[in-house]
Design a protein around this motif. Structure first.
Motif, short mmCIF file in Angstrom:
data_model
loop_
_atom_site.label_atom_id
_atom_site.label_comp_id
_atom_site.label_asym_id
_atom_site.label_seq_id
_atom_site.Cartn_x
_atom_site.Cartn_y
_atom_site.Cartn_z
N GLU A 197 0.83 -1.21 0.00
CA GLU A 197 0.00 0.00 0.00
C GLU A 197 0.87 1.26 0.00
N SER A 198 1.90 1.24 0.83
CA SER A 198 2.76 2.43 0.90
C SER A 198 3.57 2.62 -0.38
N MET A 199 3.94 1.53 -1.03
CA MET A 199 4.68 1.65 -2.29
C MET A 199 3.79 2.25 -3.38
N GLU A 200 2.52 1.89 -3.40
CA GLU A 200 1.61 2.49 -4.36
C GLU A 200 1.58 4.01 -4.16
N THR A 201 1.46 4.46 -2.93
CA THR A 201 1.43 5.89 -2.64
C THR A 201 2.72 6.57 -3.08
N ARG A 202 3.82 5.92 -2.78
CA ARG A 202 5.14 6.48 -3.12
C ARG A 202 5.32 6.64 -4.62
N LEU A 203 4.90 5.65 -5.38
CA LEU A 203 5.06 5.73 -6.83
C LEU A 203 4.05 6.68 -7.46
N LEU A 204 2.85 6.74 -6.90
CA LEU A 204 1.87 7.70 -7.42
C LEU A 204 2.38 9.13 -7.34
N GLU A 205 3.14 9.42 -6.29
CA GLU A 205 3.71 10.75 -6.14
C GLU A 205 4.71 11.07 -7.25
N LEU A 206 5.25 10.02 -7.88
CA LEU A 206 6.18 10.19 -9.00
C LEU A 206 5.47 10.08 -10.35
N GLY A 207 4.14 9.89 -10.31
CA GLY A 207 3.39 9.77 -11.55
C GLY A 207 3.46 8.39 -12.18
N ILE A 208 3.80 7.38 -11.36
CA ILE A 208 3.97 6.01 -11.85
C ILE A 208 2.83 5.14 -11.33
N HIS A 209 2.17 4.41 -12.22
CA HIS A 209 1.14 3.46 -11.83
C HIS A 209 1.79 2.26 -11.13
N TYR A 210 1.04 1.65 -10.21
CA TYR A 210 1.56 0.52 -9.44
C TYR A 210 0.50 -0.58 -9.40
N ILE A 211 0.94 -1.81 -9.67
CA ILE A 211 0.04 -2.96 -9.57
C ILE A 211 0.62 -3.95 -8.57
N ASP A 212 -0.16 -4.19 -7.52
CA ASP A 212 0.16 -5.19 -6.50
C ASP A 212 -0.21 -6.54 -7.13
N ALA A 213 0.78 -7.37 -7.46
CA ALA A 213 0.49 -8.54 -8.30
C ALA A 213 1.31 -9.77 -7.92
N PRO A 214 1.16 -10.28 -6.69
CA PRO A 214 1.85 -11.52 -6.33
C PRO A 214 1.43 -12.67 -7.24
N ILE A 215 2.33 -13.64 -7.38
CA ILE A 215 2.12 -14.73 -8.33
C ILE A 215 2.21 -16.08 -7.62
N SER A 216 1.61 -17.08 -8.24
CA SER A 216 1.64 -18.43 -7.69
C SER A 216 1.54 -19.44 -8.83
N GLY A 217 2.09 -20.64 -8.59
CA GLY A 217 1.95 -21.69 -9.59
C GLY A 217 3.23 -22.43 -9.90
N GLY A 218 4.37 -21.83 -9.57
CA GLY A 218 5.64 -22.51 -9.83
C GLY A 218 6.23 -22.19 -11.17
N ALA A 219 7.49 -22.61 -11.34
CA ALA A 219 8.26 -22.25 -12.52
C ALA A 219 7.65 -22.78 -13.81
N ALA A 220 7.14 -24.01 -13.78
CA ALA A 220 6.59 -24.61 -15.01
C ALA A 220 5.38 -23.82 -15.50
N LYS A 221 4.51 -23.42 -14.59
CA LYS A 221 3.33 -22.65 -15.00
C LYS A 221 3.70 -21.24 -15.42
N ALA A 222 4.74 -20.66 -14.81
CA ALA A 222 5.20 -19.35 -15.26
C ALA A 222 5.72 -19.44 -16.69
N ALA A 223 6.45 -20.50 -16.98
CA ALA A 223 7.04 -20.66 -18.32
C ALA A 223 5.98 -20.95 -19.38
N SER A 224 4.87 -21.56 -18.98
CA SER A 224 3.82 -21.88 -19.94
C SER A 224 2.71 -20.84 -19.99
N GLY A 225 2.87 -19.77 -19.20
CA GLY A 225 1.84 -18.73 -19.17
C GLY A 225 0.58 -19.14 -18.45
N GLN A 226 0.68 -20.11 -17.54
CA GLN A 226 -0.51 -20.63 -16.85
C GLN A 226 -0.50 -20.35 -15.35
#
Length: 306
Positions: free
Chosen positions: A109-138
């Motif tokens: 939350e604080s990083m979003e505020t910090r980047l907004l002050e610089l005019g930069i959009h921020y997306i909080d986007a944690p990921i899950s699924g492991g390396a194989a699913k990352a490589a296959s786009g799944q």
């Protein structure tokens, strides 16, 4: 379902097991992908596949409107953005930073505020699924962001993953959902290790136990996936013990702030802490089974038991 996207310049910082897969997926889906990693050889290898190697986050950011960070934790993300040759100094107003690490929701939350002050959009986007699913786009993404951030980078999100959950219109919600996922993942791994350890202690054949459990009601995805590593005596770290020391710590910190009890999470955290302090922190998280005394693990010499 992935939406059609126009080719764009996208930066990926961090080419570990997940980041490398994300970078390849985006390149395969038509994006010009610029990368950097603390290991220059990793970026150079990706360049030989058709990507663009950069020497620093700053160089990536100066060439890309969308920058994706896939590093281990909040401290590394902070360094990616604001450290020496950090990305924030090179990001133009209106560009977007996609944060894929597991971090404390309040930090996000604080990083979003910090980047907004610089005019930069921020997306909080944690990921899950492991390396194989990352490589296959799944892989799965648990995201939250302001509408304008989704408008700027939503197509890239959809090209990165099989499932992109849009969970809120402010940063922090994605990280809350991710740490709840990590609560379950950590507890399931700890429980799987405990069950396999009991079977070994009682003299049950490990392969037979694995076969029965994976076809019975007691099975879990983590038992099936991680206990296969134990059977193979392969503790190569796809996700290390120390990752769950960190992630379950975040879970407990979040609950502690509202005085919410998490007895199973606390026990699992202690198990991973014990494994780490015993020297297994950089091994695969299935190595938490090594904390149990008096068992003969597959691939290790038999012990004398009292």
């Amino acid at each position: 379902m992935n939406s059609p996207s126009l080719p764009s310049k996208v930066g990926v910082i961090g080419l570990g097991a997940m980041g490398a897969g994300i970078a390849r997926t985006l390149r395969q889906r038509g994006h010009e992908v610029h990368v950097c990693d603390i290991r220059p050889e990793a970026a150079e290898a990706f360049a030989r596949e058709g990507g663009v190697a950069c020497a620093s986050p700053l160089e990536v950011a100066s060439q890309c409107q969308i920058v994706i960070s896939v590093v281990i934790n909040a401290a590394q993300t902070e360094a990616v953005l604001f450290g020496d040759q950090g990305a924030a100094a090179g990001m133009a107003e209106g560009s977007t930073f996609i944060m894929c690490s597991t971090v404390a929701p309040g930090w996000s939350e604080s990083m979003e505020t910090r980047l907004l002050e610089l005019g930069i959009h921020y997306i909080d986007a944690p990921i899950s699924g492991g390396a194989a699913k990352a490589a296959s786009g799944q892989m799965t993404m648990m995201t939250s962001a302001r509408p304008e951030a989704y408008a700027a980078a939503g197509r890239v999100l959809d090209d990165m993953a099989g499932k992109v959950y849009r969970l809120g219109n402010r940063a922090g919600v994605g990280s809350k959902v991710k740490i709840i996922n990590q609560l379950l993942a950590g507890v399931h791994i700890a429980a799987a290790a405990e069950a396999m350890a009991l079977g070994l202690r009682e003299g049950v054949d490990a392969a037979s136990l694995y076969e029965v459990i994976t076809h019975s009601a007691g099975n879990s995805w983590m038992f099936e996936n991680r206990m296969a590593h134990v059977l193979a005596a392969d503790y190569t770290p796809l996700s290390a013990v120390d990752i769950f020391v960190k992630d379950l710590g975040l879970v407990l910190d979040t609950a502690r702030a509202s005085k919410f009890p998490l007895p199973l999470s606390a026990t699992a955290h202690q198990m991973f802490m014990q494994a780490s302090s015993a020297g297994f922190g950089r091994e695969d998280d299935s190595a938490v089974i090594k904390i149990f005394p008096g068992i003969d693990l597959p691939g290790t010499p038999p012990q004398e038991h009292s």
